[in-house]
Write a protein that holds these residues in place. Structure first.
Motif, PDB file in Angstrom:
ATOM      1  N   PHE A  63       0.840  -1.188   0.000  1.00 32.31           N
ATOM      2  CA  PHE A  63       0.000   0.000   0.000  1.00 32.31           C
ATOM      3  C   PHE A  63       0.874   1.235   0.000  1.00 32.31           C
ATOM      4  N   ILE A  64       0.327   2.278  -0.591  1.00 31.12           N
ATOM      5  CA  ILE A  64       1.038   3.533  -0.771  1.00 31.12           C
ATOM      6  C   ILE A  64       0.181   4.643  -0.203  1.00 31.12           C
ATOM      7  N   ILE A  65       0.813   5.520   0.565  1.00 31.56           N
ATOM      8  CA  ILE A  65       0.125   6.692   1.099  1.00 31.56           C
ATOM      9  C   ILE A  65       0.965   7.910   0.750  1.00 31.56           C
ATOM     10  N   ARG A  66       0.338   8.881   0.107  1.00 28.95           N
ATOM     11  CA  ARG A  66       1.020  10.129  -0.252  1.00 28.95           C
ATOM     12  C   ARG A  66       0.162  11.273   0.255  1.00 28.95           C
ATOM     13  N   ALA A  67       0.669  11.962   1.272  1.00 26.99           N
ATOM     14  CA  ALA A  67      -0.054  13.096   1.849  1.00 26.99           C
ATOM     15  C   ALA A  67       0.459  14.382   1.223  1.00 26.99           C
ATOM     16  N   GLU A  68      -0.441  15.215   0.807  1.00 23.57           N
ATOM     17  CA  GLU A  68      -0.076  16.499   0.213  1.00 23.57           C
ATOM     18  C   GLU A  68       0.062  17.527   1.332  1.00 23.57           C
ATOM     19  N   SER A  69       1.180  17.448   2.022  1.00 24.47           N
ATOM     20  CA  SER A  69       1.417  18.319   3.162  1.00 24.47           C
ATOM     21  C   SER A  69       2.875  18.769   3.140  1.00 24.47           C
ATOM     22  N   GLU A  70       3.138  19.973   3.614  1.00 22.58           N
ATOM     23  CA  GLU A  70       4.500  20.496   3.628  1.00 22.58           C
ATOM     24  C   GLU A  70       5.314  19.908   4.777  1.00 22.58           C
ATOM     25  N   ASP A  71       4.646  19.520   5.818  1.00 23.29           N
ATOM     26  CA  ASP A  71       5.365  19.034   6.995  1.00 23.29           C
ATOM     27  C   ASP A  71       4.962  17.600   7.308  1.00 23.29           C
ATOM     28  N   ARG A  72       5.422  17.075   8.403  1.00 24.86           N
ATOM     29  CA  ARG A  72       5.097  15.702   8.798  1.00 24.86           C
ATOM     30  C   ARG A  72       3.594  15.573   9.043  1.00 24.86           C
ATOM     31  N   THR A  73       3.117  14.358   8.908  1.00 27.72           N
ATOM     32  CA  THR A  73       1.685  14.110   9.043  1.00 27.72           C
ATOM     33  C   THR A  73       1.394  13.364  10.337  1.00 27.72           C
ATOM     34  N   ASN A  74       0.126  13.282  10.695  1.00 26.73           N
ATOM     35  CA  ASN A  74      -0.337  12.531  11.862  1.00 26.73           C
ATOM     36  C   ASN A  74      -1.382  11.515  11.412  1.00 26.73           C
ATOM     37  N   LEU A  75      -0.976  10.622  10.546  1.00 27.04           N
ATOM     38  CA  LEU A  75      -1.898   9.641   9.994  1.00 27.04           C
ATOM     39  C   LEU A  75      -1.667   8.274  10.624  1.00 27.04           C
ATOM     40  N   SER A  76      -2.723   7.478  10.645  1.00 26.92           N
ATOM     41  CA  SER A  76      -2.597   6.075  11.033  1.00 26.92           C
ATOM     42  C   SER A  76      -3.294   5.245   9.963  1.00 26.92           C
ATOM     43  N   ALA A  77      -2.651   4.139   9.594  1.00 26.39           N
ATOM     44  CA  ALA A  77      -3.173   3.270   8.535  1.00 26.39           C
ATOM     45  C   ALA A  77      -3.377   1.871   9.086  1.00 26.39           C
ATOM     46  N   VAL A  78      -4.482   1.252   8.679  1.00 25.16           N
ATOM     47  CA  VAL A  78      -4.778  -0.117   9.075  1.00 25.16           C
ATOM     48  C   VAL A  78      -5.195  -0.886   7.824  1.00 25.16           C
ATOM     49  N   VAL A  79      -4.580  -2.069   7.637  1.00 22.46           N
ATOM     50  CA  VAL A  79      -4.947  -2.954   6.531  1.00 22.46           C
ATOM     51  C   VAL A  79      -5.782  -4.086   7.110  1.00 22.46           C
ATOM     52  N   PHE A  80      -6.953  -4.296   6.501  1.00 23.95           N
ATOM     53  CA  PHE A  80      -7.857  -5.361   6.927  1.00 23.95           C
ATOM     54  C   PHE A  80      -7.889  -6.455   5.868  1.00 23.95           C
ATOM     55  N   GLY A  81      -7.935  -7.707   6.313  1.00 22.48           N
ATOM     56  CA  GLY A  81      -8.013  -8.861   5.417  1.00 22.48           C
ATOM     57  C   GLY A  81      -9.435  -9.122   4.971  1.00 22.48           C
ATOM     58  N   PRO A  82      -9.624 -10.192   4.183  1.00 24.34           N
ATOM     59  CA  PRO A  82     -10.953 -10.487   3.632  1.00 24.34           C
ATOM     60  C   PRO A  82     -11.994 -10.862   4.681  1.00 24.34           C
ATOM     61  N   PHE A  83     -11.573 -11.250   5.878  1.00 16.30           N
ATOM     62  CA  PHE A  83     -12.521 -11.612   6.933  1.00 16.30           C
ATOM     63  C   PHE A  83     -12.659 -10.519   7.981  1.00 16.30           C
ATOM     64  N   GLY A  84     -12.160  -9.322   7.665  1.00 14.72           N
ATOM     65  CA  GLY A  84     -12.258  -8.181   8.564  1.00 14.72           C
ATOM     66  C   GLY A  84     -11.171  -8.125   9.626  1.00 14.72           C
ATOM     67  N   GLU A  85     -10.225  -9.065   9.570  1.00 16.54           N
ATOM     68  CA  GLU A  85      -9.150  -9.086  10.564  1.00 16.54           C
ATOM     69  C   GLU A  85      -8.096  -8.029  10.228  1.00 16.54           C
ATOM     70  N   GLU A  86      -7.512  -7.462  11.269  1.00 10.98           N
ATOM     71  CA  GLU A  86      -6.468  -6.464  11.085  1.00 10.98           C
ATOM     72  C   GLU A  86      -5.158  -7.172  10.758  1.00 10.98           C
ATOM     73  N   ILE A  87      -4.580  -6.847   9.611  1.00  9.99           N
ATOM     74  CA  ILE A  87      -3.342  -7.484   9.161  1.00  9.99           C
ATOM     75  C   ILE A  87      -2.127  -6.659   9.546  1.00  9.99           C
ATOM     76  N   LYS A  88      -2.223  -5.367   9.356  1.00 11.65           N
ATOM     77  CA  LYS A  88      -1.096  -4.484   9.632  1.00 11.65           C
ATOM     78  C   LYS A  88      -1.618  -3.112  10.004  1.00 11.65           C
ATOM     79  N   SER A  89      -0.949  -2.489  10.962  1.00  6.64           N
ATOM     80  CA  SER A  89      -1.280  -1.111  11.303  1.00  6.64           C
ATOM     81  C   SER A  89       0.018  -0.360  11.561  1.00  6.64           C
ATOM     82  N   LEU A  90      -0.004   0.920  11.254  1.00  4.27           N
ATOM     83  CA  LEU A  90       1.178   1.733  11.498  1.00  4.27           C
ATOM     84  C   LEU A  90       0.819   3.199  11.574  1.00  4.27           C
ATOM     85  N   LYS A  91       1.666   3.941  12.246  1.00  5.05           N
ATOM     86  CA  LYS A  91       1.573   5.399  12.294  1.00  5.05           C
ATOM     87  C   LYS A  91       2.386   5.936  11.134  1.00  5.05           C
ATOM     88  N   VAL A  92       1.820   6.864  10.392  1.00  6.32           N
ATOM     89  CA  VAL A  92       2.482   7.446   9.229  1.00  6.32           C
ATOM     90  C   VAL A  92       2.835   8.889   9.557  1.00  6.32           C
TER      91      VAL A  92
END
Length: 166
Positions: A63-92
């Motif tokens: 997965f790719i995340i591109r934020a259009e911001s001049e400075d650091r961001t405060n994003l969090s990303a979570v990837v869910f599998g086909p059964f709704g389970e959380e596969i990966k999460s991270l602070k961006v």
């Protein structure tokens, strides 16, 4: 002697042209596989992208995340599998992020990005990890472009020196 410089310029130009074609083919193939969305993300509205992924195609997803911001961001990303389970999460915190995850079973995978900072534009994509051969093709093309430009530069310097000495 001046004919050598012309030949070097021709070869360098040919390297640049072939490199551009290879790089374009590789980049096009990779980008066609990505499911992307573009939007405004705020603390109230997350951005979500879904794609059908199959481990028989590739056992890794990206997965790719591109934020259009001049400075650091405060994003969090979570990837869910086909059964709704959380596969990966991270602070961006970077403006541009690319991460990989394992594809365990065929199904609809989803990435959800949330924002705890100010509102910003964002691009989010999810796909199978590209094949190593396609990435290598793209890198070969870029290397040929750089080599060709260096060759053309050297040939021009060589041609100028020969003209000055004549």
């Amino acid at each position: 002697m001046i004919k050598k410089a012309h030949l070097m310029i021709f070869v360098g130009g040919a390297l640049v042209a072939v490199g551009m074609i290879l790089s374009y083919i590789g980049a096009t193939y990779i980008s066609e596989q990505v499911t992307m969305t573009e939007g405004i993300i705020s603390s109230a509205i997350p951005v979500t992208v879904e794609k059908e992924l199959d481990p028989s195609i590739s056992i890794q997803g990206a997965f790719i995340i591109r934020a259009e911001s001049e400075d650091r961001t405060n994003l969090s990303a979570v990837v869910f599998g086909p059964f709704g389970e959380e596969i990966k999460s991270l602070k961006v915190s970077d403006v541009s992020t690319e991460e990989y995850f394992n594809i365990e079973s065929k199904g609809l995978y989803k990435i959800q990005v949330k924002n705890s900072g100010k509102e910003m534009s964002i691009i989010v994509g999810i796909t199978h990890a590209p094949e190593k051969s396609i990435v290598a093709l793209n890198m070969l093309g870029q290397s040929m472009i750089i080599s060709g430009f260096v060759g053309v530069g050297i040939a021009l310097i060589y041609a100028i020196k020969i003209r000055k000495s004549n």
